[in-house]
Every structure is written in C-alpha cells, then in structure tokens.
Design an enzyme around this catalytic site. Structure first.
Site, PDB file in Angstrom:
ATOM      1  N   ASP A 142     -24.089 -10.243 -29.477  1.00  0.00           N
ATOM      2  CA  ASP A 142     -25.163 -10.225 -28.470  1.00  0.00           C
ATOM      3  C   ASP A 142     -25.474  -8.825 -27.963  1.00  0.00           C
ATOM      4  OD1 ASP A 142     -22.676 -10.100 -27.219  1.00  0.00           O
ATOM      5  OD2 ASP A 142     -23.438 -10.971 -25.366  1.00  0.00           O
ATOM      6  N   LYS A 164     -24.807 -18.910 -20.810  1.00  0.00           N
ATOM      7  CA  LYS A 164     -24.388 -18.412 -19.501  1.00  0.00           C
ATOM      8  C   LYS A 164     -25.591 -18.113 -18.624  1.00  0.00           C
ATOM      9  CE  LYS A 164     -23.789 -13.445 -20.156  1.00  0.00           C
ATOM     10  NZ  LYS A 164     -22.958 -12.314 -19.756  1.00  0.00           N
ATOM     11  N   THR A 198     -15.309 -16.171 -18.190  1.00  0.00           N
ATOM     12  CA  THR A 198     -15.989 -14.997 -17.638  1.00  0.00           C
ATOM     13  C   THR A 198     -17.355 -14.801 -18.285  1.00  0.00           C
ATOM     14  OG1 THR A 198     -14.755 -13.697 -19.244  1.00  0.00           O
ATOM     15  CG2 THR A 198     -13.928 -13.696 -16.998  1.00  0.00           C
ATOM     16  N   ASP A 210     -23.684  -6.380 -26.495  1.00  0.00           N
ATOM     17  CA  ASP A 210     -23.143  -5.709 -25.309  1.00  0.00           C
ATOM     18  C   ASP A 210     -21.903  -4.863 -25.613  1.00  0.00           C
ATOM     19  OD1 ASP A 210     -21.518  -7.883 -25.730  1.00  0.00           O
ATOM     20  OD2 ASP A 210     -21.642  -8.665 -23.671  1.00  0.00           O
ATOM     21  N   ARG A 211     -21.301  -5.058 -26.793  1.00  0.00           N
ATOM     22  CA  ARG A 211     -20.115  -4.255 -27.124  1.00  0.00           C
ATOM     23  C   ARG A 211     -20.485  -3.078 -28.018  1.00  0.00           C
ATOM     24  NH1 ARG A 211     -14.885  -8.124 -28.126  1.00  0.00           N
ATOM     25  NH2 ARG A 211     -15.091  -9.287 -26.173  1.00  0.00           N
ATOM     26  N   ARG A 235     -18.429 -21.606 -23.722  1.00  0.00           N
ATOM     27  CA  ARG A 235     -18.431 -21.415 -25.179  1.00  0.00           C
ATOM     28  C   ARG A 235     -17.727 -22.569 -25.853  1.00  0.00           C
ATOM     29  NH1 ARG A 235     -16.896 -15.127 -25.622  1.00  0.00           N
ATOM     30  NH2 ARG A 235     -18.682 -14.417 -24.420  1.00  0.00           N
ATOM     31  N   GLU A 292     -14.353  -1.530 -20.524  1.00  0.00           N
ATOM     32  CA  GLU A 292     -13.182  -2.333 -20.871  1.00  0.00           C
ATOM     33  C   GLU A 292     -12.664  -1.897 -22.227  1.00  0.00           C
ATOM     34  OE1 GLU A 292     -13.091  -6.565 -19.395  1.00  0.00           O
ATOM     35  OE2 GLU A 292     -15.113  -6.447 -20.199  1.00  0.00           O
ATOM     36  N   GLU A 293     -11.366  -2.122 -22.429  1.00  0.00           N
ATOM     37  CA  GLU A 293     -10.755  -1.768 -23.712  1.00  0.00           C
ATOM     38  C   GLU A 293     -11.346  -2.569 -24.864  1.00  0.00           C
ATOM     39  OE1 GLU A 293      -8.902  -4.341 -25.297  1.00  0.00           O
ATOM     40  OE2 GLU A 293      -9.391  -5.559 -23.535  1.00  0.00           O
ATOM     41  N   SER A 294     -11.962  -3.715 -24.537  1.00  0.00           N
ATOM     42  CA  SER A 294     -12.474  -4.625 -25.554  1.00  0.00           C
ATOM     43  C   SER A 294     -13.856  -4.199 -26.042  1.00  0.00           C
ATOM     44  CB  SER A 294     -12.508  -6.035 -24.985  1.00  0.00           C
ATOM     45  OG  SER A 294     -13.231  -6.035 -23.758  1.00  0.00           O
ATOM     46  N   HIS A 320     -19.111 -12.128 -29.575  1.00  0.00           N
ATOM     47  CA  HIS A 320     -18.567 -11.624 -30.841  1.00  0.00           C
ATOM     48  C   HIS A 320     -17.965 -12.744 -31.694  1.00  0.00           C
ATOM     49  CE1 HIS A 320     -15.823 -11.803 -27.546  1.00  0.00           C
ATOM     50  NE2 HIS A 320     -14.849 -11.997 -28.406  1.00  0.00           N
ATOM     51  N   ASP A 329     -21.890  -5.845 -31.249  1.00  0.00           N
ATOM     52  CA  ASP A 329     -21.431  -7.214 -31.526  1.00  0.00           C
ATOM     53  C   ASP A 329     -22.585  -8.223 -31.550  1.00  0.00           C
ATOM     54  OD1 ASP A 329     -21.992  -7.239 -28.780  1.00  0.00           O
ATOM     55  OD2 ASP A 329     -20.505  -8.796 -28.404  1.00  0.00           O
ATOM     56  N   LYS A 364     -22.453  -5.037 -19.845  1.00  0.00           N
ATOM     57  CA  LYS A 364     -22.099  -3.922 -20.699  1.00  0.00           C
ATOM     58  C   LYS A 364     -23.211  -3.758 -21.728  1.00  0.00           C
ATOM     59  CE  LYS A 364     -18.832  -6.977 -22.998  1.00  0.00           C
ATOM     60  NZ  LYS A 364     -17.764  -7.688 -22.298  1.00  0.00           N
ATOM     61  N   ARG A 377      -2.670 -11.788 -25.549  1.00  0.00           N
ATOM     62  CA  ARG A 377      -3.007 -10.388 -25.796  1.00  0.00           C
ATOM     63  C   ARG A 377      -1.925  -9.517 -25.161  1.00  0.00           C
ATOM     64  NH1 ARG A 377      -8.063 -11.150 -27.690  1.00  0.00           N
ATOM     65  NH2 ARG A 377      -9.677 -12.167 -26.460  1.00  0.00           N
ATOM     66  N   THR A 419     -10.021  -8.384 -15.878  1.00  0.00           N
ATOM     67  CA  THR A 419     -10.808  -8.451 -17.105  1.00  0.00           C
ATOM     68  C   THR A 419     -12.104  -9.230 -16.878  1.00  0.00           C
ATOM     69  OG1 THR A 419      -8.820  -8.338 -18.420  1.00  0.00           O
ATOM     70  CG2 THR A 419     -10.739  -9.297 -19.482  1.00  0.00           C
TER      71      THR A 419
HETATM   72  C1  G1P Z   1     -12.625 -10.768 -23.818  1.00  0.00           C
HETATM   73  C2  G1P Z   1     -12.280  -9.337 -23.480  1.00  0.00           C
HETATM   74  C3  G1P Z   1     -12.826  -8.980 -22.126  1.00  0.00           C
HETATM   75  C4  G1P Z   1     -14.325  -9.245 -22.087  1.00  0.00           C
HETATM   76  C5  G1P Z   1     -14.609 -10.670 -22.519  1.00  0.00           C
HETATM   77  C6  G1P Z   1     -16.100 -10.924 -22.642  1.00  0.00           C
HETATM   78  O1  G1P Z   1     -12.050 -11.623 -22.864  1.00  0.00           O
HETATM   79  O2  G1P Z   1     -10.890  -9.127 -23.522  1.00  0.00           O
HETATM   80  O3  G1P Z   1     -12.546  -7.644 -21.852  1.00  0.00           O
HETATM   81  O4  G1P Z   1     -14.834  -9.044 -20.809  1.00  0.00           O
HETATM   82  O5  G1P Z   1     -14.020 -10.921 -23.798  1.00  0.00           O
HETATM   83  O6  G1P Z   1     -16.693 -10.108 -23.596  1.00  0.00           O
HETATM   84  P1  G1P Z   1     -10.649 -12.384 -23.086  1.00  0.00           P
HETATM   85  O7  G1P Z   1     -10.801 -13.174 -24.362  1.00  0.00           O
HETATM   86  O8  G1P Z   1      -9.609 -11.323 -23.255  1.00  0.00           O
HETATM   87  O9  G1P Z   1     -10.481 -13.209 -21.857  1.00  0.00           O
HETATM   88 ZN    ZN Z   2     -20.806  -9.579 -26.523  1.00  0.00          ZN
END
Ligand code: G1P
Ligand code: ZN
Length: 544
Positions: free
Chosen positions: A280, A126, A18, A282-283, A22, A364-366, A114, A278, A377, A497, A345
């Site tokens: 970059d 990306k 997503t 965005d968090r 990486r 998002e919860e993350s 992160h 974080d 974000k 998770r 997600t």
């Molecule tokens: C994780 C987070 C998700 C976020 C993504 C990119 O992805 O859970 O919410 O969008 O990083 O920052 P996951 O490792 O769970 O697929």
């Molecule tokens: Zn980030």
C-alpha cells in the site's frame, strides 16, 4: 432506495489491529461480513451525515468488489460525497494526503499492507480520521464492540456498478461520487516538500536509480514522480504495474522479499541508489551501492540531514521512533537538541505527537518512515528525502551512512521473526518473559549487565492514555538491547519478533557483519526466553 438488511451473521471475530481489520479474502467474502464491518465503522465515527469520505485501496484482489459494496452503503447511510481513486487505487499515504487536502470527514483504505494478495491471500480495511491518520484506539474499540453485536446494516437495493475506470462524477441515490486521479495530489505535495530541480539536475548528470514497486500500489506514483517528473531513465521503476496478486510475490520491501533489487544493488551493475515500497505504499527500503540502510539508521540520517531539504530546514521540532526501533535517532535528537520520543509499535501513536507539533519526523524499524506532512508513514516520501539529501550533499549513500556512524556511533540492528507459532505457545513465552523481567535488572548475563528490564508501557503525553504490555525490553549497560513482542498484524497463528541492537562507537569496529556483531545478544535471547524448548524452533523464519 436504502434497504435495511437484518441478517447479519457472521459477526466480526477479531479486534482490528493497529492497521485495521485483516483477514483472508474468503473470510471477507462471506455474506454480510464486509457489510457488517463497514456498518460498524459508520456506527462508530460520529455524525457523518452529509459529509465526505475518501475511498481507495492498494489494488489487491477484492479491492474493486469491496469498493462497490462500500459506495452503496455510504450512499444509503447518508454520506454526501465520496472521492474514489482511479480504478479504486489509492496508496495509503495518498489517501492521507487527500483526506487532509480536501478536508474530508475521513477515509476508508482497503489494504493488507505488505501481506500477499490474491483469492487465497489477505485483504484488509481500515478507517482514517480527518487528520488523515489511522483511527485512534477509542474509535477502533468502538468499531470492534459494534461489530460483535451488530443486528442490521443499511445499503442500496440496486445492481448498479460504478465505473471506476474513468475520471468522472456519478450520482448514487443522491450521493456524489468523484473518481479522482490517484497520483496528482500526492505528487504535488512532494513537489512542495522537496527540491525537485536539484534532484532532476543530479539525475541529468548521470545519477542512476532503481525503484522496485513490487507490483503493488506505488508503481503509478513512482513512474510519474521518478521517471516523468524527475527524469530517471525509463525502466528505473521495476515491477511497476499493480497486480491483484502482486505477481505472486510478497510485497514487503526488505532484503528477503525485494531480493532482485537487493542482488542488483550488491552487484557490479548497481545503480547509485535503490529503493522499494510495499503493498500500500507506506513502507520503504533504502539501499545504496553495496550498502543496505537499516530503517532505524535511515530515520536517524534523515533527521541529521533535514537541513538539506527546503521544507524541513529549521523546522524539525522532534523525532519519534517506535520502541523496538534502534536508538540511533535518539543520538541525533540529543545532539540537535530536539524532542525525542519512544512510542509503542504502530503508526497511530505518532499522530498525537505530530498534531501537537512535538515531532516532525518519525519512524519504525519495520521499514516505515514519515513526517508531519501527513499522518501515515510514506514510502516514496522517504525515497525523495534521500534523493534530496544525495543531490544536496553530492556524496554516495555509503559515504553518508559511514560519516553518520562516525559522528553518532553505529547501532547494529536486526529483527528475527518466528512466524506461524501456535498462539498458546507464543503466549506462554511472553508471560514467562513478563515474570522473568521483574528480577533481571542489575544481573550479569554473559559479558553484559542488565541495566533495566520491563514490559514497555506508554503514557501518551498529549491525551494521557496508557498503553500497557507493549513488549519486553531488556537493556544493558553498554547500550545494547533485546526486545520481545508478538506481532499484532499477522493473519495465521502468532509471530514472535525479537529485536537486537548494540551500540558501537569504536570506528575500527564499525564494519562488522551485523549478525556477527549481535551474536551474543541472539544467543542470550534464546536462553532467556526458552524459545527453543517452548516452540520447537531454533532458527527464525525471517531475518531483517
Ligand atoms: C508491523 C510492524 C509495525 C507496523 C505494523 C503496520 O506490526 O512491526 O512496526 O506499524 O506492522 O505496518 P506487528 O506485526 O509487528 O504488530
Ligand atoms: Zn503498508
């Protein structure tokens, strides 16, 4: 002169997730590897000839080298112009701002978010499209397909290195390169969205804050905005110098990795407000004096208080959350009578909803929160949104959170991560769950009744694309939920998770310890999934 290089092994061996591709730095350093992937991007994004690109990254190890490679390839492939962040630095949200503001064809962002940085750590790349958001699946699929079969790439046969350390323009084989200030366009937009003078007054009147940039990309952004423009005391931004290895830390803003900030906020010396971002940018993590605000609650609270913020007053069309994010924002949406969406997600699912004006806020919860001001974000944006609310309501973080729970109920929430599990074991666990959920609905488990159980599937309301197998959901009749999914962003092994949520409307029960409040769900999840016997693990590696 452009040269065509035909020796292109090794091929890319991983579907971009997503958040792009990486890998460990050494993987990217293999001859032709980065070039293959960059050419695969160029070959998959349509007619870019004569167009403009934005380029920058989070400053991690290999950022500068990769930028030089990409600049030569962009010139050889026919781009007319590239905007590059000063010293190669652009936070992910700033890149999104610049793509939109300068109406470029797209942008390449170099980051592994992160994940740790350094010669033995992670790197990432990306592509974002002209709406400023991550490329949609049809493009990332095309990039992946191309990267498996690519036979040649085009670059310049030159040893030239572009100086990224001065704001200047360069000409590279007819392509214009503009080294731009990394912060100013972003800071300008934040000034337009938020009531800077109210925040400035609050700070001038003694309000204190601490922002932990975690030696990652937000250092220069936070120093300029929070200290220089809003008047926070010098030193309010800590770990503010971006380092290639993030000072050896893990630039992930949560209570585990931003522990210095966490300790400060729960001590006698706590400032009024604490936040972190974080790798970059965005968090975000939001903490008050003696209170941690879960990202799920933060999204709900921003939505409920959007009236306090000039740019959002009367403008909230809806709110979207990723499926595993707690349902706290749903409660707010219901009360405000605005749209509410549950998406898979990953940030890219929000883009369509925002482009169609269905939602204004999403999260998002993350530790990701954002709005339609860009298509990523945005960590500092969330911090400024909170500061604006605090300046306007003149109450503490704790008071605002407690009042929110009283009005909407409290969604106790936690995520347990089981990292570095062998992939086949993790896959077995998920396929076992996939079978089990078919028969769980209506069953009594302990004191709980299962009201629904499924493997989440999402049909995009805008383009009707379907995303299947997005995570196992087990919902209970009292509003509690357990969600299981595999991480799509890890670089070694699999991460399982498990997300827990319970809903409490009894004000006498709103101040329990979170893990305690979720205890029954935690035990149940291990029984349902068979995780201990399938993986040999009984304890999660990270709890957030
Ligand atoms: C994780 C987070 C998700 C976020 C993504 C990119 O992805 O859970 O919410 O969008 O990083 O920052 P996951 O490792 O769970 O697929
Ligand atoms: Zn980030």
């Amino acid at each position: 002169m452009p040269t065509i290089i035909t020796n292109t092994t090794p091929f890319n061996d991983q579907k971009p997730g997503t958040s792009g591709l990486r890998k460990k730095v050494v993987h990217f350093q293999q001859a032709h590897y980065l070039e293959n992937f960059v050419q695969s991007i160029f070959d998959s994004i349509g007619d870019y000839k004569g167009k403009t690109l934005v380029l920058g990254g989070d400053g991690r190890y290999y950022n500068q080298e990769a930028i030089q490679v990409i600049l030569k390839m962009a010139a050889a492939n026919g781009f007319a112009k590239v905007f590059v962040g000063h010293n190669g630095i652009l936070s992910t949200p700033a890149a999104s701002v610049i793509i939109r503001k300068k109406q470029t064809y797209g942008g390449i962002i170099l980051s592994a978010s992160h994940n740790p940085g350094g010669p033995d750590e992670d790197f990432g790349i990306k592509y974002n499209t002209q709406n400023g958001g991550p490329a949609p699946e049809k493009i990332t699929d095309a990039i992946y397909a191309r990267s498996k079969t690519i036979t040649h790439y085009t670059t310049l046969d030159t040893e030239t290195t572009i100086d990224l350390s001065h704001l200047a323009t360069h000409n590279l084989n007819g392509m214009r390169i503009e080294i731009i200030d990394s912060v100013s366009d972003y800071a300008l937009l934040m000034n337009e969205l938020f009531d800077f003078s109210a925040i400035k007054d609050m700070i001038a009147n003694g309000f204190t804050l601490c922002f932990d940039a975690m030696h990652a990309v937000t250092g220069p952004y936070a120093t300029e905005i929070l200290e220089n423009q809003l008047g926070a005391a010098e030193g309010s931004v800590i770990n503010g110098i971006p380092l290639e290895d993030f000072g050896g830390g893990h630039p992930d803003p949560n209570l585990v990795h931003a522990h210095l900030l966490a300790e400060l906020m729960f001590s006698e010396q706590s400032p009024d407000f604490g936040a972190a971002s974080d790798g970059d940018g965005d968090r975000n993590m939001i903490v008050g004096n003696n209170i941690f605000v879960t990202p799920s609650d933060s999204l709900a609270i921003l939505t409920a208080n959007a009236e306090q913020v000039p740019a959002y007053r009367g403008k909230i069309t809806g709110v979207a959350r990723s499926m595993p994010t707690s349902q706290a924002s749903d409660q707010v949406a219901k009360k405000l009578g605005i749209n509410s969406y549950e998406t898979p997600t990953g940030w890219k699912f929000f883009g369509n909803l925002m482009d169609a004006h269905k939602v204004t806020l999403c999260g998002e919860e993350s530790f990701g929160t954002g709005s339609s001001h860009i298509r990523e974000k945005d960590g500092l944006w969330a911090v400024l949104f909170w500061l604006n609310i605090l300046a306007s309501r003149k109450e503490s973080v704790a008071d605002i959170v407690h009042q929110h729970w009283q009005e909407f109920g409290r969604n106790y929430y936690s995520r347990h991560d089981f990292e570095a599990i062998e992939s086949d074991k993790a896959n077995r666990l998920m396929s076992g769950l996939r079978d089990k959920v078919k028969t769980l609905t209506g069953k009594q488990l302990g004191t709980l009744t299962v009201s629904y159980s499924d493997d989440f599937s999402y049909t995009d309301p805008i383009d009707n694309s379907i995303s299947e197998q997005q995570g196992i959901r087990i919902g209970f009749s009292n509003g509690s939920r357990i969600v299981f999914r595999l991480s799509g962003t890890g670089t070694s092994g699999a991460t399982v998770r498990i997300y827990y949520e319970s809903y409490e409307t009894d004000t006498d029960k709103m101040n329990q310890d979170t893990q305690h409040a979720l205890n029954e769900l935690i035990n149940l999840s291990l029984i349902i999934s068979d995780l201990p016997s399938l993986t040999g693990r009984t304890e999660p590696t990270v709890i957030t």
